[in-house]
Design a protein around this motif. Structure first.
Motif, PDB file in Angstrom:
ATOM      1  N   GLU A 233       0.778  -1.075  -0.190  1.00  0.00           N
ATOM      2  CA  GLU A 233      -0.002   0.035  -0.048  1.00  0.00           C
ATOM      3  C   GLU A 233       0.895   1.294  -0.138  1.00  0.00           C
ATOM      4  O   GLU A 233       1.898   1.499   0.819  1.00  0.00           O
ATOM      5  N   GLY A 234       0.556   2.032  -1.181  1.00  0.00           N
ATOM      6  CA  GLY A 234       1.648   3.241  -0.953  1.00  0.00           C
ATOM      7  C   GLY A 234       2.737   2.983  -1.904  1.00  0.00           C
ATOM      8  O   GLY A 234       3.667   4.245  -1.830  1.00  0.00           O
ATOM      9  N   ASP A 235       3.196   2.006  -2.044  1.00  0.00           N
ATOM     10  CA  ASP A 235       4.442   1.700  -2.986  1.00  0.00           C
ATOM     11  C   ASP A 235       4.417   2.367  -4.154  1.00  0.00           C
ATOM     12  O   ASP A 235       3.549   2.373  -5.014  1.00  0.00           O
ATOM     13  N   PRO A 236       5.551   3.158  -4.493  1.00  0.00           N
ATOM     14  CA  PRO A 236       5.432   3.934  -5.734  1.00  0.00           C
ATOM     15  C   PRO A 236       5.674   3.068  -6.672  1.00  0.00           C
ATOM     16  O   PRO A 236       5.004   3.380  -8.172  1.00  0.00           O
ATOM     17  N   HIS A 237       6.438   1.857  -6.856  1.00  0.00           N
ATOM     18  CA  HIS A 237       6.282   1.047  -7.814  1.00  0.00           C
ATOM     19  C   HIS A 237       4.782   0.468  -8.311  1.00  0.00           C
ATOM     20  O   HIS A 237       4.264   0.316  -9.529  1.00  0.00           O
ATOM     21  N   VAL A 238       3.839   0.288  -7.241  1.00  0.00           N
ATOM     22  CA  VAL A 238       2.637  -0.272  -7.632  1.00  0.00           C
ATOM     23  C   VAL A 238       1.943   0.679  -7.922  1.00  0.00           C
ATOM     24  O   VAL A 238       1.011   0.465  -8.806  1.00  0.00           O
ATOM     25  N   ALA A 239       1.948   2.070  -7.459  1.00  0.00           N
ATOM     26  CA  ALA A 239       1.415   3.234  -7.980  1.00  0.00           C
ATOM     27  C   ALA A 239       1.533   3.475  -9.235  1.00  0.00           C
ATOM     28  O   ALA A 239       0.508   3.703 -10.274  1.00  0.00           O
ATOM     29  N   ALA A 240       2.584   3.330  -9.732  1.00  0.00           N
ATOM     30  CA  ALA A 240       2.938   3.521 -11.212  1.00  0.00           C
ATOM     31  C   ALA A 240       2.220   2.632 -12.067  1.00  0.00           C
ATOM     32  O   ALA A 240       1.862   2.717 -13.248  1.00  0.00           O
ATOM     33  N   ALA A 241       2.500   1.228 -11.503  1.00  0.00           N
ATOM     34  CA  ALA A 241       1.533   0.174 -12.303  1.00  0.00           C
ATOM     35  C   ALA A 241       0.307   0.507 -12.573  1.00  0.00           C
ATOM     36  O   ALA A 241      -0.396   0.148 -13.392  1.00  0.00           O
ATOM     37  N   VAL A 242      -0.738   0.716 -11.509  1.00  0.00           N
ATOM     38  CA  VAL A 242      -1.930   0.844 -11.318  1.00  0.00           C
ATOM     39  C   VAL A 242      -2.328   2.135 -12.388  1.00  0.00           C
ATOM     40  O   VAL A 242      -3.390   2.233 -12.970  1.00  0.00           O
ATOM     41  N   GLU A 243      -1.303   3.383 -12.227  1.00  0.00           N
ATOM     42  CA  GLU A 243      -1.754   4.418 -13.183  1.00  0.00           C
ATOM     43  C   GLU A 243      -1.568   4.078 -14.562  1.00  0.00           C
ATOM     44  O   GLU A 243      -2.313   4.684 -15.467  1.00  0.00           O
ATOM     45  N   ALA A 244      -0.840   3.149 -14.902  1.00  0.00           N
ATOM     46  CA  ALA A 244      -0.533   2.525 -16.511  1.00  0.00           C
ATOM     47  C   ALA A 244      -1.742   1.710 -16.958  1.00  0.00           C
ATOM     48  O   ALA A 244      -1.941   1.631 -18.084  1.00  0.00           O
ATOM     49  N   ALA A 245      -2.543   1.496 -16.020  1.00  0.00           N
ATOM     50  CA  ALA A 245      -3.977   0.587 -16.131  1.00  0.00           C
ATOM     51  C   ALA A 245      -3.575  -0.532 -17.067  1.00  0.00           C
ATOM     52  O   ALA A 245      -3.980  -0.646 -18.149  1.00  0.00           O
ATOM     53  N   PRO A 246      -2.807  -1.420 -16.908  1.00  0.00           N
ATOM     54  CA  PRO A 246      -2.300  -2.468 -17.444  1.00  0.00           C
ATOM     55  C   PRO A 246      -3.604  -3.645 -17.631  1.00  0.00           C
ATOM     56  O   PRO A 246      -4.165  -3.823 -16.827  1.00  0.00           O
ATOM     57  N   THR A 247      -3.337  -4.415 -18.753  1.00  0.00           N
ATOM     58  CA  THR A 247      -4.276  -5.426 -18.660  1.00  0.00           C
ATOM     59  C   THR A 247      -3.546  -6.761 -18.786  1.00  0.00           C
ATOM     60  O   THR A 247      -4.252  -7.745 -18.742  1.00  0.00           O
ATOM     61  N   ALA A 248      -2.307  -6.393 -18.929  1.00  0.00           N
ATOM     62  CA  ALA A 248      -1.472  -7.926 -19.124  1.00  0.00           C
ATOM     63  C   ALA A 248      -0.149  -7.758 -18.198  1.00  0.00           C
ATOM     64  O   ALA A 248       0.345  -6.721 -18.190  1.00  0.00           O
ATOM     65  N   VAL A 249       0.253  -8.950 -17.645  1.00  0.00           N
ATOM     66  CA  VAL A 249       1.632  -8.836 -17.013  1.00  0.00           C
ATOM     67  C   VAL A 249       2.391  -9.872 -17.809  1.00  0.00           C
ATOM     68  O   VAL A 249       1.951 -11.140 -17.728  1.00  0.00           O
ATOM     69  N   LEU A 250       3.546  -9.387 -18.245  1.00  0.00           N
ATOM     70  CA  LEU A 250       4.502 -10.219 -18.852  1.00  0.00           C
ATOM     71  C   LEU A 250       5.635 -10.691 -17.855  1.00  0.00           C
ATOM     72  O   LEU A 250       6.406  -9.844 -17.206  1.00  0.00           O
ATOM     73  N   LEU A 251       6.039 -11.936 -17.906  1.00  0.00           N
ATOM     74  CA  LEU A 251       6.995 -12.340 -16.747  1.00  0.00           C
ATOM     75  C   LEU A 251       8.142 -12.792 -17.332  1.00  0.00           C
ATOM     76  O   LEU A 251       8.449 -13.527 -18.075  1.00  0.00           O
ATOM     77  N   GLY A 252       9.365 -12.136 -16.836  1.00  0.00           N
ATOM     78  CA  GLY A 252      10.662 -12.233 -17.201  1.00  0.00           C
ATOM     79  C   GLY A 252      11.244 -13.556 -16.619  1.00  0.00           C
ATOM     80  O   GLY A 252      10.857 -13.682 -15.242  1.00  0.00           O
ATOM     81  N   GLN A 253      12.168 -14.416 -17.021  1.00  0.00           N
ATOM     82  CA  GLN A 253      12.922 -15.254 -16.351  1.00  0.00           C
ATOM     83  C   GLN A 253      14.568 -14.937 -16.554  1.00  0.00           C
ATOM     84  O   GLN A 253      14.877 -14.019 -16.608  1.00  0.00           O
ATOM     85  N   TYR A 254      15.278 -16.040 -16.257  1.00  0.00           N
ATOM     86  CA  TYR A 254      16.897 -15.918 -16.341  1.00  0.00           C
ATOM     87  C   TYR A 254      17.272 -16.992 -17.055  1.00  0.00           C
ATOM     88  O   TYR A 254      18.283 -17.403 -16.581  1.00  0.00           O
TER      89      TYR A 254
END
Length: 474
Positions: A233-254
């Motif tokens: 709650e209140g995390d800037p990374h999450v706030a940026a994600a919510v503001e971008a209104a994403p509909t898909a998450v892409l997962l990186g691996q290594y």
């Protein structure tokens, strides 16, 4: 995708202990006779699994034993990687324990994936750790991940009289044990705790030792994930994600770090995820790098997003992918064969799709690589985004899955699972070369083992020796 730690041998020299070694006659510190439970973790996802097991009473009630959280930083270069205690939500997990200690500090300057004590040193190391961690002189129980590799093997060697319990950090539990365990360890393993990521499928891990798998309740794990998401709650990374209104998450691996793909090929894999999401109608996407992947800027990823008119948000903050599922409520999660894909479908009901599994199936070596079963599961259960098939929530395991996994498991580890040969033969006997299941079994491997589908013309009198190579956890 979480990694199976690199197997290792004995270190050439004893590292400097975290505390001075006590004299042989010195009394142990801590409460005399108190039972101690040491929970070894290296990822927040694994720690969340342990927390869910604790919350559901799988280790008794708090106060029955002193609970020690042992953190191990297993990244290739731990000093430059994101630390577990820096992850959002870690503090809430750690609050369930009486104390927290670090394995890397205890064995400094050695790497946790490559150090193990010499046999003659283990009694001294136990005294050192009991003193440094204030364990007292009571019985110690070990709860570890990936017992076939360090640091779990090193811990089991140091606390040679301790019982061992495992928890499975992801899809690896469905595959066979990577290596035969020393009898001194195998006979001490009591149970395997795992998440029900593929409902209806029974894990193969440690089945050869008669270890019973036990499911960590879905409700308990969901509650822990919600707790971790609440910490954001209140995390800037999450706030940026919510503001971008994403509909898909892409997962990186290594996969490049593991030597499965080159760095350029892995960048192209991520670009394919972007193009696939765009083709499926998504215009704002999040790319979530793996927490232990090396930091690198991906120009190819951004260029791919610009080319197809997609808004790309790269979020490499100290957050689990599951936090984004809870906060952003995506309509699609895309990956190669990451455990976080199945978490999205099982615990959040999010449709998932895969990209690149065919390429990785062709590249994955040796055949017994521990990533093979997670890769097989995702390839068999999850729709291919680039084929035009729509994403889906896989649900319960289909009838074909258990026989397939057991056949692949036998081909990976025939010496550990000789009893699975008849089942493998029964499945392979009915396969045509163009059968979709044939992609999961290597013809050379079938030839080595004298199984249907192998090259009957090749002499099997001197089969190739089974290869060994370090693998990684997805």
């Amino acid at each position: 995708m979480a990694t199976d730690p690199t197997p290792s041998g004995t270190a050439p020299a004893t590292p400097t202990p975290a505390a001075p070694a006590p004299s042989p006659d010195a009394p142990a510190s801590g409460r005399r006779g108190q039972r101690v439970q040491i929970f070894q973790v290296s990822t927040l996802y694994g720690a969340a699994t342990v927390a869910a097991a604790l919350d559901s009473g799988r280790f008794g009630t708090r106060g029955d034993a002193r609970r020690v959280l042992l953190v191990s930083h297993n990244a290739e270069i731990p000093e430059t990687a994101l630390r577990l205690d820096a992850m959002t939500g870690y503090d809430r997990i750690a609050a369930r324990f009486d104390t927290t200690v670090e394995w890397n500090e205890a064995i400094h300057p050695h790497h946790p994936g490559s150090w193990a004590p010499r046999p003659e040193e283990t009694p001294l190391w136990q005294r050192v750790l009991r003193t440094a961690w204030d364990l007292g002189d009571g019985p110690v129980e070990l709860i570890v991940e990936s017992i076939q590799a360090n640091p779990a093997k090193a811990l089991a060697a140091v606390f040679a009289e301790s019982t061992v319990q495992l928890y499975a950090d992801g899809l690896m539990s469905y595959g066979p044990t990577r290596d035969e365990l020393p009898q001194s360890i195998g006979c001490r393993v009591r149970r395997l705790l795992h998440l029900d990521l593929v409902p209806g499928l029974r894990p193969l891990l440690l089945a050869e030792y008669g270890v019973e798998p036990e499911i960590v309740p879905d409700s308990a794990f969901r509650a822990v994930l919600a707790e971790i998401a609440g910490a954001a709650e209140g995390d800037p990374h999450v706030a940026a994600a919510v503001e971008a209104a994403p509909t898909a998450v892409l997962l990186g691996q290594y996969l490049a770090v593991l030597g499965i793909l080159t760095a350029d090929e892995e960048e192209d894999l991520h670009a394919r995820m972007v193009r696939g999401a765009a083709a499926a109608g998504h215009r704002s996407v999040i790319f979530k790098p793996h927490p232990t992947a090396p930091a690198r800027y991906s120009r190819a990823l951004r260029e791919a997003a610009e080319a197809v008119g997609v808004r790309l948000t790269v979020l490499d903050g100290p957050l689990l992918a599951e936090t984004f599922y809870a906060r952003c409520r995506p309509r699609l999660v895309v990956g190669c064969f990451s455990t976080a894909m199945l978490t999205a479908s099982v615990y959040y009901g999010v449709p998932i799709a895969r990209v690149g599994t065919g390429t990785v199936l062709e590249r994955l070596q040796p055949y017994e690589n521990s990533n093979r079963v997670p890769l097989t599961l995702v390839d068999h259960l999850v729709p291919d985004l680039e084929s035009g098939a729509g994403p889906a929530v896989p649900g319960a395991a289909p009838d074909t899955l258990e026989s397939l996994v057991r056949a692949v498991g036998y081909c990976m580890q025939p010496k550990l699972h000789p009893g699975l040969r008849a089942e493998a033969v029964a499945l392979l006997d009915g396969l045509r070369p163009d059968d979709p299941l044939a992609r999961y079994v290597d013809r050379d491997r079938l030839t080595e083992l004298g199984l249907p589908g192998g090259d009957a013309g090749r002499s099997l009198s001197r089969p190739r020796r089974l290869r060994r190579r370090p693998t990684g956890r997805s």
